[in-house]
Design a protein around this motif. Structure first.
Motif, PDB file in Angstrom:
ATOM      1  N   LYS A  75       5.390  93.006 -34.728  1.00  0.00           N
ATOM      2  CA  LYS A  75       5.892  93.479 -33.426  1.00  0.00           C
ATOM      3  C   LYS A  75       5.394  94.897 -33.122  1.00  0.00           C
ATOM      4  O   LYS A  75       5.516  95.779 -33.963  1.00  0.00           O
ATOM      5  CB  LYS A  75       7.418  93.463 -33.448  1.00  0.00           C
ATOM      6  CG  LYS A  75       8.055  93.505 -32.058  1.00  0.00           C
ATOM      7  CD  LYS A  75       9.543  93.246 -32.179  1.00  0.00           C
ATOM      8  CE  LYS A  75      10.272  93.451 -30.864  1.00  0.00           C
ATOM      9  NZ  LYS A  75       9.852  92.554 -29.798  1.00  0.00           N
ATOM     10  N   TYR A  76       4.796  95.077 -31.973  1.00  0.00           N
ATOM     11  CA  TYR A  76       4.268  96.366 -31.480  1.00  0.00           C
ATOM     12  C   TYR A  76       3.007  96.853 -32.212  1.00  0.00           C
ATOM     13  O   TYR A  76       2.442  97.871 -31.858  1.00  0.00           O
ATOM     14  CB  TYR A  76       5.333  97.490 -31.531  1.00  0.00           C
ATOM     15  CG  TYR A  76       6.581  97.176 -30.758  1.00  0.00           C
ATOM     16  CD1 TYR A  76       6.512  96.868 -29.400  1.00  0.00           C
ATOM     17  CD2 TYR A  76       7.827  97.189 -31.376  1.00  0.00           C
ATOM     18  CE1 TYR A  76       7.667  96.571 -28.674  1.00  0.00           C
ATOM     19  CE2 TYR A  76       8.988  96.898 -30.653  1.00  0.00           C
ATOM     20  CZ  TYR A  76       8.896  96.586 -29.303  1.00  0.00           C
ATOM     21  OH  TYR A  76      10.023  96.294 -28.594  1.00  0.00           O
ATOM     22  N   ILE A  77       2.584  96.180 -33.257  1.00  0.00           N
ATOM     23  CA  ILE A  77       1.391  96.632 -33.988  1.00  0.00           C
ATOM     24  C   ILE A  77       0.415  95.470 -34.160  1.00  0.00           C
ATOM     25  O   ILE A  77       0.773  94.435 -34.724  1.00  0.00           O
ATOM     26  CB  ILE A  77       1.764  97.224 -35.369  1.00  0.00           C
ATOM     27  CG1 ILE A  77       2.702  98.429 -35.204  1.00  0.00           C
ATOM     28  CG2 ILE A  77       0.519  97.638 -36.139  1.00  0.00           C
ATOM     29  CD1 ILE A  77       3.142  99.065 -36.509  1.00  0.00           C
ATOM     30  N   GLY A  78      -0.817  95.635 -33.666  1.00  0.00           N
ATOM     31  CA  GLY A  78      -1.846  94.606 -33.806  1.00  0.00           C
ATOM     32  C   GLY A  78      -2.132  93.921 -32.481  1.00  0.00           C
ATOM     33  O   GLY A  78      -1.229  93.419 -31.818  1.00  0.00           O
ATOM     34  N   ALA A  79      -3.435  93.908 -32.076  1.00  0.00           N
ATOM     35  CA  ALA A  79      -3.823  93.326 -30.783  1.00  0.00           C
ATOM     36  C   ALA A  79      -3.882  91.798 -30.818  1.00  0.00           C
ATOM     37  O   ALA A  79      -3.986  91.154 -29.783  1.00  0.00           O
ATOM     38  CB  ALA A  79      -5.187  93.885 -30.358  1.00  0.00           C
ATOM     39  N   LYS A  80      -3.824  91.210 -32.032  1.00  0.00           N
ATOM     40  CA  LYS A  80      -3.939  89.745 -32.210  1.00  0.00           C
ATOM     41  C   LYS A  80      -5.204  89.208 -31.539  1.00  0.00           C
ATOM     42  O   LYS A  80      -5.186  88.222 -30.812  1.00  0.00           O
ATOM     43  CB  LYS A  80      -2.685  89.035 -31.678  1.00  0.00           C
ATOM     44  CG  LYS A  80      -1.422  89.408 -32.446  1.00  0.00           C
ATOM     45  CD  LYS A  80      -0.223  88.591 -31.993  1.00  0.00           C
ATOM     46  CE  LYS A  80       1.021  88.995 -32.762  1.00  0.00           C
ATOM     47  NZ  LYS A  80       2.225  88.288 -32.336  1.00  0.00           N
ATOM     48  N   LEU A  81      -6.298  89.912 -31.793  1.00  0.00           N
ATOM     49  CA  LEU A  81      -7.623  89.515 -31.300  1.00  0.00           C
ATOM     50  C   LEU A  81      -8.578  89.499 -32.488  1.00  0.00           C
ATOM     51  O   LEU A  81      -8.323  90.162 -33.493  1.00  0.00           O
ATOM     52  CB  LEU A  81      -8.108  90.527 -30.252  1.00  0.00           C
ATOM     53  CG  LEU A  81      -7.532  90.398 -28.838  1.00  0.00           C
ATOM     54  CD1 LEU A  81      -7.850  91.646 -28.026  1.00  0.00           C
ATOM     55  CD2 LEU A  81      -8.081  89.162 -28.137  1.00  0.00           C
TER      56      LEU A  81
END
Length: 453
Positions: A75-81
């Motif tokens: 949550k709130y950390i990491g662009a998930k790309l």
């Protein structure tokens, strides 16, 4: 899982086998880039070969953890790309300056920790600049990311080390061209899997050819430790020096600009929505892993531009593939023998593959720039000036040599030069009212309406 996540290609899971193979391809693509900064900084700090080995192992280990954080995300950390993280090149000159002016590695680590924590809290504010990144800006930035990486590929083709006697030899360049030929032949295949793995296969086949031709040095692979856990604060506890922290803070802003550009570039290639929230999450992952890196003996982390090209050329958009690459990097950090095996790959082989890869990034940028209406004089001016400004440090590294240190840090990279120039010109022509006329705003409104259809 929401409908959006079902249809978004970056959330697709391809299975363990494919993810591992495509992930390894990402690792080999960035390997030269990830080990270069610790090599340069370690040499400047006067470390022994064994200590530089520790720095490289730490860079791989932390880069792997940072990549997993950026792709899988919390949550709130990491662009998930599909973004690969590694030690940023943007800070190398500054870190060398800190090391050589008496601060030593401990001052570098202290500066990295403080600057990264400041960057972490700046992330949500910094991400708001996404509205200043229309296609005319992102197109310029993606193009220059590719162009600024090409000299790296050329140096690899020539042998990687300009002081070596075989630098630029016919043998080095021929091996690079052989690898390039293999990439092209594999891309002629009717089998999609072979085309997608063309970079990995060309590096493996190029290395086998080099070995058969008695080219390169594979004797070091079996020497030294096989397994090694990164030790905490191996180079002493960090020290905090105000001048080192301030110069590192400028580097942090440059890295945040470049990572924002990479997130937008990957979003464009994956064809997924990138908003300011996603950029903030990506920047927080960047800065959090940078703040933790010195504990293991590594440096500032950032998204790797060369891997953007791999996503474009293979069409493999899954973030889980890159997460698998992150796991491989962590294993490489724990198994120095694997690191030595990959380090034994002749640099010209990487150069041959790199030429296609980095060229692909530039081609992706050109594809974005093709969407722009060049009948609008201002668009022509923005693109021309931004790309030309970005080429300056690529053509001549000493261009800003007589300017203050902060100017050199800000403009040493073609990516940050283009980014700043394109954003400023875009604001000047498209956001400041006294430069706008009615015809322009009609065109803008029309293009906005078209983009919504």
């Amino acid at each position: 899982m929401s409908e959006h996540e079902k249809i978004s290609p970056e959330h697709e899971y391809l299975g363990a086998g494919k993810s591992a193979a495509y992930g390894l391809q990402h690792v080999l693509t960035m390997y030269g880039g990830i080990i270069a900064p610790p090599l340069i900084v370690g040499t400047a700090a006067g470390l022994s070969a064994a200590q530089i080995g520790l720095l490289i192992a730490a860079a791989l280990f932390v880069g792997g953890l940072a990549t997993i954080l950026q792709t899988v995300g919390v949550k709130y950390i990491g662009a998930k790309l599909p973004l690969v993280q590694g030690v940023s090149f943007a800070g190398v000159a500054t870190m060398v300056a800190i090391v050589t002016t008496g601060g030593g590695l401990s001052a570098v680590y202290g500066a990295v920790i403080v600057a990264s924590l400041i960057g972490f809290f700046l992330a949500p504010y910094f991400s708001k600049i996404v509205r200043f990144f229309p296609p005319v800006v992102t197109g310029c930035v993606i193009t220059i990311i590719g162009l600024s990486l090409l000299p790296v590929a050329v140096r690899w083709m020539m042998g990687g080390n300009s002081k070596a006697p075989e630098w630029g030899s016919v043998e080095n360049i021929s091996l690079a061209l052989l690898t390039l030929g293999i990439v092209i032949i594999l891309n002629l295949s009717r089998h999609a899997g072979i085309r997608r793995l063309s970079i990995l296969l060309s590096i493996v086949l190029g290395t086998i050819c080099a070995y058969l031709l008695d080219f390169g040095n594979f004797s070091q692979v079996s020497q030294g430790a096989w397994v090694q856990i990164p030790s905490l604060f191996a180079f002493g506890m960090p020290t905090f020096e105000i001048t080192a922290i301030l110069s590192m803070l400028i580097v942090t802003l440059v890295i945040m600009t470049e990572t924002t550009a990479d997130i937008l570039a990957v979003g464009e290639i994956v064809e997924t929505k990138v908003d300011s929230k996603r950029i903030a999450d990506g920047l927080r992952a960047d800065m959090f892993s940078s703040a933790v890196a010195p504990i293991f003996g590594s440096f500032m982390q950032s998204a790797f531009a060369q891997n953007v090209g791999l996503v474009a050329i293979t069409g493999i958009k899954s973030r889980f593939v890159v997460a698998a690459g992150g796991i491989i990097l962590v294993i490489l950090g724990l198994l120095p023998i694997m690191g030595r095996l990959i380090a034994a790959i002749p640099v010209p082989v990487l150069g041959g593959a790199g030429l296609v890869l980095f060229g692909t990034v530039a081609a992706s940028g050109i594809r974005t720039l093709a969407k722009i209406d060049y009948n609008e004089q201002k668009n022509l001016i923005i693109v021309a000036t931004a790309i030309a400004a970005g080429m300056i440090p690529i053509i001549d590294h000493s261009f800003y040599a007589n300017f203050p240190k902060w100017v050199q840090t800000l403009f040493h990279s073609g990516i940050s030069s283009t980014c700043l120039m394109a954003i400023l010109l875009n604001i000047l022509f498209n956001h400041l009212n006294f430069f706008k006329n009615k015809k322009d705003s009609l065109v803008v409104n029309k293009s906005v309406m078209n983009s919504h259809h």
